[in-house]
Design a protein around this motif. Structure first.
Motif, PDB file in Angstrom:
ATOM      1  N   TRP A  18       0.852  -1.181   0.000  1.00  0.00           N
ATOM      2  CA  TRP A  18       0.000   0.000   0.000  1.00  0.00           C
ATOM      3  C   TRP A  18       0.894   1.238   0.000  1.00  0.00           C
ATOM      4  N   SER A  19       0.386   2.313  -0.596  1.00  0.00           N
ATOM      5  CA  SER A  19       1.174   3.554  -0.634  1.00  0.00           C
ATOM      6  C   SER A  19       0.245   4.744  -0.783  1.00  0.00           C
ATOM      7  N   SER A  20       0.754   5.892  -0.408  1.00  0.00           N
ATOM      8  CA  SER A  20       0.031   7.160  -0.576  1.00  0.00           C
ATOM      9  C   SER A  20       1.044   8.232  -0.950  1.00  0.00           C
ATOM     10  N   HIS A  21       0.725   8.982  -2.018  1.00  0.00           N
ATOM     11  CA  HIS A  21       1.642  10.006  -2.529  1.00  0.00           C
ATOM     12  C   HIS A  21       0.989  11.385  -2.555  1.00  0.00           C
ATOM     13  N   GLU A  22      -0.095  11.558  -1.804  1.00  0.00           N
ATOM     14  CA  GLU A  22      -0.728  12.872  -1.768  1.00  0.00           C
ATOM     15  C   GLU A  22       0.221  13.888  -1.133  1.00  0.00           C
ATOM     16  N   MET A  23       0.049  15.119  -1.483  1.00  0.00           N
ATOM     17  CA  MET A  23       0.904  16.166  -0.931  1.00  0.00           C
ATOM     18  C   MET A  23       0.396  16.575   0.443  1.00  0.00           C
ATOM     19  N   GLY A  24       1.302  16.863   1.351  1.00  0.00           N
ATOM     20  CA  GLY A  24       0.936  17.287   2.691  1.00  0.00           C
ATOM     21  C   GLY A  24       0.510  16.115   3.550  1.00  0.00           C
ATOM     22  N   SER A  25      -0.385  16.386   4.508  1.00  0.00           N
ATOM     23  CA  SER A  25      -0.893  15.339   5.393  1.00  0.00           C
ATOM     24  C   SER A  25      -1.773  14.381   4.606  1.00  0.00           C
ATOM     25  N   LYS A  26      -1.805  13.118   5.069  1.00  0.00           N
ATOM     26  CA  LYS A  26      -2.552  12.118   4.309  1.00  0.00           C
ATOM     27  C   LYS A  26      -3.014  11.007   5.232  1.00  0.00           C
ATOM     28  N   VAL A  27      -4.057  10.312   4.813  1.00  0.00           N
ATOM     29  CA  VAL A  27      -4.598   9.152   5.524  1.00  0.00           C
ATOM     30  C   VAL A  27      -4.654   8.002   4.538  1.00  0.00           C
ATOM     31  N   LEU A  28      -4.042   6.858   4.919  1.00  0.00           N
ATOM     32  CA  LEU A  28      -4.010   5.681   4.056  1.00  0.00           C
ATOM     33  C   LEU A  28      -4.808   4.573   4.737  1.00  0.00           C
ATOM     34  N   ILE A  29      -5.835   4.058   4.045  1.00  0.00           N
ATOM     35  CA  ILE A  29      -6.653   2.955   4.552  1.00  0.00           C
ATOM     36  C   ILE A  29      -6.149   1.662   3.926  1.00  0.00           C
ATOM     37  N   LEU A  30      -5.764   0.693   4.769  1.00  0.00           N
ATOM     38  CA  LEU A  30      -5.209  -0.567   4.286  1.00  0.00           C
ATOM     39  C   LEU A  30      -6.334  -1.549   4.028  1.00  0.00           C
ATOM     40  N   LYS A  31      -6.482  -1.956   2.782  1.00  0.00           N
ATOM     41  CA  LYS A  31      -7.496  -2.930   2.404  1.00  0.00           C
ATOM     42  C   LYS A  31      -6.804  -4.271   2.176  1.00  0.00           C
ATOM     43  N   PRO A  32      -7.016  -5.258   3.028  1.00  0.00           N
ATOM     44  CA  PRO A  32      -6.338  -6.548   2.866  1.00  0.00           C
ATOM     45  C   PRO A  32      -6.724  -7.216   1.548  1.00  0.00           C
ATOM     46  N   ARG A  33      -5.702  -7.716   0.832  1.00  0.00           N
ATOM     47  CA  ARG A  33      -5.968  -8.435  -0.419  1.00  0.00           C
ATOM     48  C   ARG A  33      -6.447  -9.861  -0.155  1.00  0.00           C
ATOM     49  N   ASP A  34      -6.123 -10.387   1.019  1.00  0.00           N
ATOM     50  CA  ASP A  34      -6.536 -11.736   1.392  1.00  0.00           C
ATOM     51  C   ASP A  34      -7.127 -11.652   2.798  1.00  0.00           C
ATOM     52  N   ALA A  35      -8.381 -12.112   2.944  1.00  0.00           N
ATOM     53  CA  ALA A  35      -9.059 -11.978   4.239  1.00  0.00           C
ATOM     54  C   ALA A  35      -8.344 -12.748   5.347  1.00  0.00           C
ATOM     55  N   SER A  36      -7.572 -13.797   4.967  1.00  0.00           N
ATOM     56  CA  SER A  36      -6.889 -14.595   5.980  1.00  0.00           C
ATOM     57  C   SER A  36      -5.573 -13.975   6.418  1.00  0.00           C
ATOM     58  N   LEU A  37      -5.181 -12.871   5.805  1.00  0.00           N
ATOM     59  CA  LEU A  37      -3.885 -12.255   6.106  1.00  0.00           C
ATOM     60  C   LEU A  37      -4.040 -10.866   6.705  1.00  0.00           C
ATOM     61  N   SER A  38      -5.088 -10.643   7.480  1.00  0.00           N
ATOM     62  CA  SER A  38      -5.290  -9.322   8.073  1.00  0.00           C
ATOM     63  C   SER A  38      -4.471  -9.143   9.336  1.00  0.00           C
ATOM     64  N   SER A  39      -4.295 -10.203  10.123  1.00  0.00           N
ATOM     65  CA  SER A  39      -3.505 -10.099  11.352  1.00  0.00           C
ATOM     66  C   SER A  39      -2.029 -10.314  11.030  1.00  0.00           C
ATOM     67  N   GLY A  40      -1.175  -9.839  11.956  1.00  0.00           N
ATOM     68  CA  GLY A  40       0.265  -9.988  11.765  1.00  0.00           C
ATOM     69  C   GLY A  40       0.981  -8.669  11.975  1.00  0.00           C
ATOM     70  N   THR A  41       2.249  -8.645  11.580  1.00  0.00           N
ATOM     71  CA  THR A  41       3.087  -7.466  11.746  1.00  0.00           C
ATOM     72  C   THR A  41       3.171  -6.701  10.431  1.00  0.00           C
ATOM     73  N   TYR A  42       3.003  -5.386  10.511  1.00  0.00           N
ATOM     74  CA  TYR A  42       3.064  -4.504   9.353  1.00  0.00           C
ATOM     75  C   TYR A  42       4.239  -3.536   9.525  1.00  0.00           C
ATOM     76  N   SER A  43       4.817  -3.136   8.402  1.00  0.00           N
ATOM     77  CA  SER A  43       5.902  -2.153   8.400  1.00  0.00           C
ATOM     78  C   SER A  43       5.455  -0.913   7.651  1.00  0.00           C
ATOM     79  N   ILE A  44       5.865   0.252   8.163  1.00  0.00           N
ATOM     80  CA  ILE A  44       5.564   1.539   7.532  1.00  0.00           C
ATOM     81  C   ILE A  44       6.888   2.207   7.184  1.00  0.00           C
ATOM     82  N   GLY A  45       7.014   2.633   5.946  1.00  0.00           N
ATOM     83  CA  GLY A  45       8.182   3.388   5.524  1.00  0.00           C
ATOM     84  C   GLY A  45       7.784   4.816   5.214  1.00  0.00           C
ATOM     85  N   VAL A  46       8.318   5.764   5.975  1.00  0.00           N
ATOM     86  CA  VAL A  46       8.062   7.189   5.729  1.00  0.00           C
ATOM     87  C   VAL A  46       9.228   7.701   4.883  1.00  0.00           C
TER      88      VAL A  46
END
Length: 569
Positions: free
Chosen positions: A343-371
């Motif tokens: 997932w990614s967001s390239h809007e200018m300034g402040s932004k909100v990114l909603i993560l939509k799981p591609r697989d319903a069985s893979l919603s839990s776990g550890t996620y990484s964010i790169g700023v």
């Protein structure tokens, strides 16, 4: 008369004194000569005695060294001096000249299993100066083949860097000695920097790296590669000896935490823990990343998978002129980049990114964010929240229309909206004066005339943007990127390439379970039909006994064997 007698007597006395003096001088000379001869004789005897002692000591040392060589080599005496050369290869297996193979074969080393060698540097020593026998001057290794040119030994980067730490000798001379090493049972390693423990399967990654090694020695550094990242781990302790064999043995491994703390993390691949619902402040420079990680437990994961809640990543910027992008991935993709993310967001300034799981069985776990610092040095606040979906509306579902179109409505010729027939003339007169329709193919957006000049479309993809956003869009999505494998593509194609076809992409092998580079397409057509990559095709060619019949079957054919031979599903 008396005068003459006195004169003669004086002359006689003088002559007698002179004879006595000459006799005394002669005796002194003879005594000194005897003393000098005795001194020379003693010195010569001492010199001969010292030489005999030196020869005896040298013979004793040579005999002791031979005994040590025989003891270390379990009856095999092999010790030679070679010129060290480098060659690119994994692990710690060196190349020796063909003459070494003949000598080792004649002594029966080939019958004793894997061969191990102790390598030490040869330094120019000054006679009488103390010798440095520090353990850091030596390391142990295995042998790959006997194809090096005579008089030289070819070392891998691992062996070279551990043997010549900080040294660049003009003519590196090393002593190669055959040794017998015990099988290792315990190893304690320590990462040189932070970040290695952030890998979700770092022990499996370390195990994969050690498969290329035949030995481990204390104070050596082991290099572990994870994609394009590289980690160095120092060997602190080994059991049962300071140098051990790691072939065909189970080694208990302890990994200590690094000494360094989370400072200067913007220049390192480090995941800073981020708690859900809390705000984390930071600063990122242009062209650099800051990484964070957060955990979604199984309860929240089920809620997100059922679309009753959203995972929202929010970033607020506080620096005028600065801008950031955010990239998010789910482990095992640990460090998302511009062209490796989910997932990614390239809007200018402040932004909100909603993560939509591609697989319903893979919603839990550890996620990484790169700023990512897109422009300037930017101060920001980052937060992750899991928010319930209001009014029962789920992600991806359209809200139902609240009212139906009136039967007496007409379509405005300008904005194409349904207008009441009674007010259509008034609306159209107002709409033509103030509104304009975008004539770009497939757009049709109705804009205020003062806003129309700021509404532009990308010439390549046709997406609509404001004028100030076009420069960033072109740089992010349409600037050519070069993959480490050599392919040059735009962003969208690069994301697809690195997730499905890049030979350097990381996968979890279905046979060994390790995170490895996929490689290219397999040579076997059947493996290509089974969607195997090059690594899985090679790794799956290993054999294992069938649990039912005991036959040795290739791992990649085990499922077919079980179905065809044993009629098991």
């Amino acid at each position: 008369m008396d005068f003459e007698l006195r004169k003669a007597r004086e002359k006689l006395e003088r002559e007698q004194r002179e004879r006595v003096q000459r006799a005394k001088d002669k005796a002194d000379r003879e005594r000194r000569a005897k003393a000098e001869a005795a001194r020379r004789r003693d010195a010569l005897e001492a010199s001969h005695r010292e030489r005999r002692l030196d020869a005896a000591r040298a013979q004793e040392e040579a005999q002791q060294k031979m005994e040590e060589v025989m003891q270390l080599g379990k009856g095999i005496s092999f010790s030679h001096m070679f010129e060290a050369l480098r060659y690119d290869g994994p692990g710690d297996k060196i190349k020796l000249p063909p003459s070494s193979f003949k000598e080792l074969s004649d002594e029966g080393a080939l019958d004793k299993g894997p061969m191990y060698f102790r390598l030490s540097k040869v330094r120019d020593s000054v006679p009488g100066a103390p010798q440095d026998n520090d353990a850091d001057e030596a390391t142990c290794c295995g042998v790959l083949e006997f194809t090096a040119r005579e008089g030289s030994a070819e070392l891998t980067p691992h062996v070279w860097n551990n043997l010549f730490r900080g040294d660049s000798p003009d003519v590196p001379l090393i002593e190669v000695r055959y040794v017998s090493l015990p099988k290792g049972t315990y190893a304690k390693l320590k990462p040189e920097g932070v970040g290695f423990s952030d890998l979700p399967n770092h022990r499996a990654v370390l195990e994969t790296a050690l498969r290329n090694h035949a030995t481990l020695s204390e104070n050596d550094f082991v290099v572990v590669n994870y994609g394009q990242l590289q980690y160095k781990l120092k060997v602190l302790e080994l059991k049962p000896a300071s140098s051990v064999s790691v072939l065909e043995t189970d080694v208990e491994v302890d990994i200590e935490g690094p000494d360094s703390v989370l400072d200067n993390v913007e220049n390192q691949h480090v995941l800073v823990p981020l708690e859900t619902g809390k705000v984390e402040s930071g600063v990122v420079e242009e062209g650099k990343f800051r990484y964070y990680k957060f955990l979604v437990d199984e309860g929240m994961g089920e809620k997100v998978a059922s679309r009753h809640a959203n995972i929202e990543v929010k970033i607020e910027t506080y620096t005028s002129g600065g801008d950031t992008d955010i990239y998010v991935s789910r482990h095992p993709l640990v460090f998302p980049t511009q062209h490796r993310h989910e997932w990614s967001s390239h809007e200018m300034g402040s932004k909100v990114l909603i993560l939509k799981p591609r697989d319903a069985s893979l919603s839990s776990g550890t996620y990484s964010i790169g700023v990512y610092g897109f422009k300037g040095t930017t101060k920001y606040q980052l937060s992750v929240a899991i928010k319930d979906v209001l009014n029962g509306q789920r992600i991806g579902e359209q809200a139902s229309a609240s009212s139906s179109v009136d039967v007496d409505s007409v379509v405005c010729k300008n904005c194409k909206r349904y207008i009441s027939n009674r007010t259509s003339l008034l609306h159209e007169a107002y709409c033509v004066r103030h509104n304009v329709v975008c004539m770009h193919d497939g757009c049709g957006v109705v804009l205020r005339k003062e806003e129309a000049t700021d509404h532009v479309h990308c010439n390549k993809c046709g997406q609509a943007f404001q004028q100030r956003e076009m420069e960033k869009h072109m740089k992010v999505f349409h600037e050519p990127l070069q993959c480490p494998c050599g392919v040059v593509l735009e962003k969208e194609d690069m994301v697809q390439h690195q997730s499905s076809t890049c030979p350097l992409r990381l996968i979890v092998c279905r046979f060994c379970g390790d995170t490895v580079q996929a490689g290219g397409e397999p040579l076997d057509a059947r493996d290509r039909l089974r969607n195997m990559c090059e690594h899985e095709s090679i790794c799956g060619s290993r054999t294992a006994p069938c649990d039912s019949c005991g036959r040795s079957v290739m791992l990649k054919d085990m499922d077919i064997h079980v179905i065809a031979v044993h009629q098991k599903s």
